[in-house]
Structure formats: structure tokens, C-alpha cells
Write a protein that holds these residues in place. Structure first.
Motif, PDB file in Angstrom:
ATOM      1  N   ALA A  25      58.985 -56.759  43.834  1.00 33.53           N
ATOM      2  CA  ALA A  25      57.998 -57.770  44.221  1.00 33.53           C
ATOM      3  C   ALA A  25      56.675 -57.465  43.535  1.00 33.53           C
ATOM      4  N   ALA A  26      56.069 -58.476  42.951  1.00 33.20           N
ATOM      5  CA  ALA A  26      54.847 -58.271  42.181  1.00 33.20           C
ATOM      6  C   ALA A  26      53.638 -57.995  43.062  1.00 33.20           C
ATOM      7  N   ILE A  27      53.534 -58.698  44.193  1.00 32.98           N
ATOM      8  CA  ILE A  27      52.363 -58.595  45.065  1.00 32.98           C
ATOM      9  C   ILE A  27      52.806 -58.555  46.519  1.00 32.98           C
ATOM     10  N   TYR A  28      51.858 -58.182  47.399  1.00 32.80           N
ATOM     11  CA  TYR A  28      52.217 -57.960  48.801  1.00 32.80           C
ATOM     12  C   TYR A  28      52.892 -59.141  49.484  1.00 32.80           C
ATOM     13  N   PRO A  29      52.382 -60.377  49.418  1.00 31.23           N
ATOM     14  CA  PRO A  29      53.046 -61.462  50.164  1.00 31.23           C
ATOM     15  C   PRO A  29      54.514 -61.619  49.782  1.00 31.23           C
ATOM     16  N   LEU A  30      54.831 -61.398  48.514  1.00 32.82           N
ATOM     17  CA  LEU A  30      56.218 -61.509  48.067  1.00 32.82           C
ATOM     18  C   LEU A  30      57.025 -60.283  48.478  1.00 32.82           C
ATOM     19  N   GLN A  31      56.368 -59.140  48.573  1.00 33.97           N
ATOM     20  CA  GLN A  31      57.031 -57.949  49.115  1.00 33.97           C
ATOM     21  C   GLN A  31      57.432 -58.196  50.566  1.00 33.97           C
ATOM     22  N   VAL A  42      68.913 -54.890  50.944  1.00 33.62           N
ATOM     23  CA  VAL A  42      68.276 -54.680  49.647  1.00 33.62           C
ATOM     24  C   VAL A  42      67.287 -53.518  49.719  1.00 33.62           C
ATOM     25  N   GLN A  43      66.892 -53.055  48.572  1.00 33.41           N
ATOM     26  CA  GLN A  43      65.811 -52.087  48.441  1.00 33.41           C
ATOM     27  C   GLN A  43      64.647 -52.804  47.774  1.00 33.41           C
ATOM     28  N   VAL A  44      63.515 -52.912  48.486  1.00 35.21           N
ATOM     29  CA  VAL A  44      62.372 -53.646  47.957  1.00 35.21           C
ATOM     30  C   VAL A  44      61.332 -52.679  47.404  1.00 35.21           C
ATOM     31  N   THR A  45      60.884 -52.948  46.197  1.00 32.83           N
ATOM     32  CA  THR A  45      59.840 -52.164  45.557  1.00 32.83           C
ATOM     33  C   THR A  45      58.671 -53.076  45.214  1.00 32.83           C
ATOM     34  N   SER A  46      57.462 -52.651  45.562  1.00 28.45           N
ATOM     35  CA  SER A  46      56.268 -53.416  45.216  1.00 28.45           C
ATOM     36  C   SER A  46      55.580 -52.778  44.021  1.00 28.45           C
ATOM     37  N   LEU A  47      55.135 -53.592  43.088  1.00 23.69           N
ATOM     38  CA  LEU A  47      54.469 -53.076  41.897  1.00 23.69           C
ATOM     39  C   LEU A  47      52.963 -52.933  42.073  1.00 23.69           C
ATOM     40  N   THR A  48      52.410 -53.537  43.113  1.00 28.24           N
ATOM     41  CA  THR A  48      50.968 -53.467  43.351  1.00 28.24           C
ATOM     42  C   THR A  48      50.702 -52.616  44.587  1.00 28.24           C
ATOM     43  N   ALA A  49      50.076 -51.483  44.398  1.00 29.55           N
ATOM     44  CA  ALA A  49      49.815 -50.559  45.497  1.00 29.55           C
ATOM     45  C   ALA A  49      48.769 -51.138  46.446  1.00 29.55           C
ATOM     46  N   PRO A  50      48.818 -50.761  47.722  1.00 29.95           N
ATOM     47  CA  PRO A  50      47.805 -51.225  48.678  1.00 29.95           C
ATOM     48  C   PRO A  50      46.401 -50.865  48.211  1.00 29.95           C
ATOM     49  N   GLY A  51      45.480 -51.808  48.398  1.00 25.87           N
ATOM     50  CA  GLY A  51      44.095 -51.561  48.033  1.00 25.87           C
ATOM     51  C   GLY A  51      43.778 -51.770  46.569  1.00 25.87           C
ATOM     52  N   VAL A  52      44.769 -52.180  45.781  1.00 21.45           N
ATOM     53  CA  VAL A  52      44.565 -52.395  44.346  1.00 21.45           C
ATOM     54  C   VAL A  52      44.449 -53.883  44.066  1.00 21.45           C
ATOM     55  N   GLU A  53      43.460 -54.264  43.275  1.00 22.46           N
ATOM     56  CA  GLU A  53      43.299 -55.655  42.878  1.00 22.46           C
ATOM     57  C   GLU A  53      44.488 -56.050  42.001  1.00 22.46           C
ATOM     58  N   ILE A  61      56.007 -47.482  31.763  1.00 21.62           N
ATOM     59  CA  ILE A  61      57.406 -47.537  31.341  1.00 21.62           C
ATOM     60  C   ILE A  61      58.341 -47.560  32.546  1.00 21.62           C
ATOM     61  N   GLN A  62      58.032 -46.769  33.567  1.00 23.78           N
ATOM     62  CA  GLN A  62      58.896 -46.710  34.749  1.00 23.78           C
ATOM     63  C   GLN A  62      58.954 -48.059  35.461  1.00 23.78           C
ATOM     64  N   GLN A  63      57.813 -48.747  35.547  1.00 23.65           N
ATOM     65  CA  GLN A  63      57.784 -50.040  36.227  1.00 23.65           C
ATOM     66  C   GLN A  63      58.501 -51.120  35.421  1.00 23.65           C
ATOM     67  N   VAL A  64      58.324 -51.083  34.108  1.00 22.70           N
ATOM     68  CA  VAL A  64      59.027 -52.048  33.262  1.00 22.70           C
ATOM     69  C   VAL A  64      60.534 -51.832  33.360  1.00 22.70           C
ATOM     70  N   THR A  65      60.941 -50.573  33.404  1.00 24.28           N
ATOM     71  CA  THR A  65      62.364 -50.254  33.552  1.00 24.28           C
ATOM     72  C   THR A  65      62.898 -50.769  34.879  1.00 24.28           C
ATOM     73  N   ALA A  66      62.108 -50.618  35.947  1.00 26.58           N
ATOM     74  CA  ALA A  66      62.528 -51.109  37.259  1.00 26.58           C
ATOM     75  C   ALA A  66      62.738 -52.618  37.232  1.00 26.58           C
ATOM     76  N   ILE A  67      61.846 -53.334  36.551  1.00 29.71           N
ATOM     77  CA  ILE A  67      61.982 -54.789  36.438  1.00 29.71           C
ATOM     78  C   ILE A  67      63.257 -55.153  35.692  1.00 29.71           C
ATOM     79  N   ARG A  68      63.519 -54.452  34.618  1.00 32.59           N
ATOM     80  CA  ARG A  68      64.694 -54.764  33.802  1.00 32.59           C
ATOM     81  C   ARG A  68      66.000 -54.430  34.511  1.00 32.59           C
ATOM     82  N   ASN A  69      65.965 -53.461  35.416  1.00 28.82           N
ATOM     83  CA  ASN A  69      67.181 -53.052  36.121  1.00 28.82           C
ATOM     84  C   ASN A  69      67.350 -53.727  37.478  1.00 28.82           C
TER      85      ASN A  69
END
Length: 296
Positions: A25-31, A42-53, A61-69
Motif C-alpha cells: 500500500a502506497a499510503i496510510y488510507p490504502l494500507q 494477506v500480508q500488508v506492507t506500507s511504503l510510507t512510514a508514519p509521520g512522513v509526508e 531497491i528493497q521497496q521497488v523489489t517489494a512492489i515487483r514481487n
């Protein structure tokens, strides 16, 4: 454990030993939405950490790999350019494609009388529609239903569970929508002056008028713009200027001092709140009722 996407069909196979499909999930509401609809399947992973704009997201690289997989990546095109570049068409879901959109703050006034709610032309990473669709629970309910269908297609053995949870989530969002509609039905003023134009969907849904000081939370408004908004706020009897989480309140405070108004915080839910999506939206309702003089 990671998943391998099957091309074309939108399906996925999980790791051999009991792995779950991974949803990015790219942002919190979608997470939050993915967690509600996906549940324990499912296993949900958020790419935007709390408190980050979220607009400042940079992908390693790790996040791009997660998206591709991932079995599915859920995002809104136009919020984060890095995401727009990284997603895989066969295994991504742009939530904006599930609903009718509204023009961005830059274009909203020229379309307001027509009531236009449509996808506008896209130019590179800039989209002419407002991407903050999650601030309308009725639209987010539609996204929940579509997400349930996408997950059911990606993980057929758990299809009914996804669809059932999607229906339950949509119902909860429908209840929230009714609370907001009733709570904002009668207000002394219906003009919403905000630090930046993030609340267009909320205004559109509940018949409010949003006036954003800026379009971009990172852009300083010109003195001319502040003067224009101050004049409008005085003319319409605005008593509160809304600032928001993750953004400096400086501009809103300057405007409030010129107008003789107070400031209050509205949460655009671009980052995880102290509670969850539903509780944060109910907190926003209370803030709006107080600031706008609404009687339920």
C-alpha cells in the motif's frame, strides 16, 4: 515471504510453505483499506512510514523489489511520482480508476458549476484531478468493493472471504458517510479555508466550499494569494482557518491573524493517525462542526 505475480490474469502464487499474498500500500488510507479487506489472508506492507509526508516518498531497491514481487500494489496515481514509475501494470490497482474524480484545486472553480466529476487529461506526473479521494468515505467504499474483487482474482481460494470483508468495510464506510452528511447538514458557514487544497472530496460530498491557500503543501503562497483568501474569508464570515498534520501551520496562522480567525487542525490522513481511518474521520467531523457552527 514474497509472491510471484502471474502475467496477464492478475493472479499470484504464494511462497511454497504457507506464504500469504503480499499487498503493498502506497499510503496510510490504502494500507488501512487493504488490512480491512485482506484480513488474515494477506500480508500488508506500507511504503510510507508514519509521520512522513507521502508526497516526498523515495523508493529504495528493497521497496521497488517489494512492489515487483507483490500480488497487488494499491496506490493513487498523482500522489507519489516514485510510485507511478515503479508499479507493474498487471499487479497494481490505482484507486482513482474505481471512482469518479473531481478536478484539482487548480481547476475546481472553473468546473464547479458544471459539477464535473471525471478523469481529466494527465500530463506526465501531474494529474488534473484531485487525488485525495479517500477523504470521501462513499468513494472509499467503492474502492473497498473493487479491492475485494482484485484480491479475489489474485487469490481464488480465499475469494469469498475477500468479498465478504470488502462488503463489511464498505458498510462501515457507508455508516461514516451518513454520520458526516447528517453532522454537516446544517452549518452557519459552509466555506472551508484550508492550508492546502486537500479536502476537495470532503467538500464535494458534503456541499462545502473549499478554499485552499496553496495547492502544494510545500509551496509558499504569494502575498497576493494570502490577500485574496483573506478578503474572501472576511466576506464569508469565516472564523476558522484549517491547518493540518505534517504541514507547518505558519501560513494558516498568518492568514488567521489577518482575518481575526482561529486555527484548527484537520487531518488529511496522508499518514497514520493515533487511531485508525474511521476514528480520525470522526475527529475531523467534530472539528468541522465546531469550526463551521454546525448543528446535528
Amino acid at each position: 515471504m514474497i509472491t510471484t505475480a502471474a502475467c496477464g490474469a492478475g493472479s499470484a502464487t504464494t511462497a511454497a510453505e504457507g506464504g500469504k499474498p503480499e499487498v503493498v500500500a502506497a499510503i496510510y488510507p490504502l494500507q488501512w483499506l487493504a488490512e480491512q479487506v485482506g484480513g488474515s489472508d494477506v500480508q500488508v506492507t506500507s511504503l510510507t512510514a508514519p509521520g512522513v509526508e507521502p508526497h516526498d516518498l523515495e523508493l529504495g531497491i528493497q521497496q521497488v523489489t517489494a512492489i515487483r514481487n507483490a500480488a497487488l500494489t494499491v496506490y493513487v496515481k498523482g500522489v507519489q511520482p516514485a510510485m507511478d514509475d515503479a508499479v507493474e501494470p498487471d499487479t497494481s490497482f490505482d484507486a482513482a480508476t474505481a471512482v469518479k474524480t473531481i478536478p484539482s484545486g487548480e481547476h475546481a472553480e472553473e468546473h464547479a458549476e458544471e459539477g464535473a466529476e471525471e478523469h481529466a487529461e494527465e500530463h506526465g506526473h501531474e494529474v488534473a484531478y484531485d487525488p485525495h479521494l479517500w477523504l470521501d468515505p462513499s468513494r472509499l467504499a467503492t474502492v473497498a468493493t473493487t479491492l475485494g474483487e482484485r484480491l479475489a482474482a489474485a487469490d481464488a481460494p480465499h475469494a469469498k472471504a475477500y468479498q465478504d470483508r470488502a462488503a463489511k468495510t464498505a458498510a462501515a464506510l457507508g455508516t461514516l458517510d451518513q454520520e458526516l452528511a447528517e453532522g454537516l447538514r446544517t452549518c452557519e458557514t459552509r466555506t472551508l479555508v484550508t492550508a492546502h487544497s486537500a479536502f476537495g472530496y470532503l467538500a464535494d460530498r458534503y456541499k462545502l466550499k473549499q478554499v485552499g491557500i496553496t495547492l502544494d503543501p510545500e509551496t509558499e503562497p504569494s502575498p497576493t494569494r494570502i490577500s485574496e483568501v483573506a478578503k474572501l474569508a472576511k466576506a464569508e464570515g469565516v472564523g476558522t482557518i484549517f491547518t493540518e498534520t505534517l504541514v507547518s501551520p505558519k501560513v494558516a496562522e498568518v492568514l488567521a491573524s489577518q482575518v481575526g480567525a482561529e486555527t484548527a487542525v484537520l487531518d488529511p490522513l496522508e499518514s497514520k493517525p493515533s487511531g485508525d481511518y474511521l476514528s480520525a474521520m470522526r475527529d475531523n467531523l467534530k472539528t468541522l462542526q465546531t469550526a463551521l457552527g454546525c448543528t446535528a
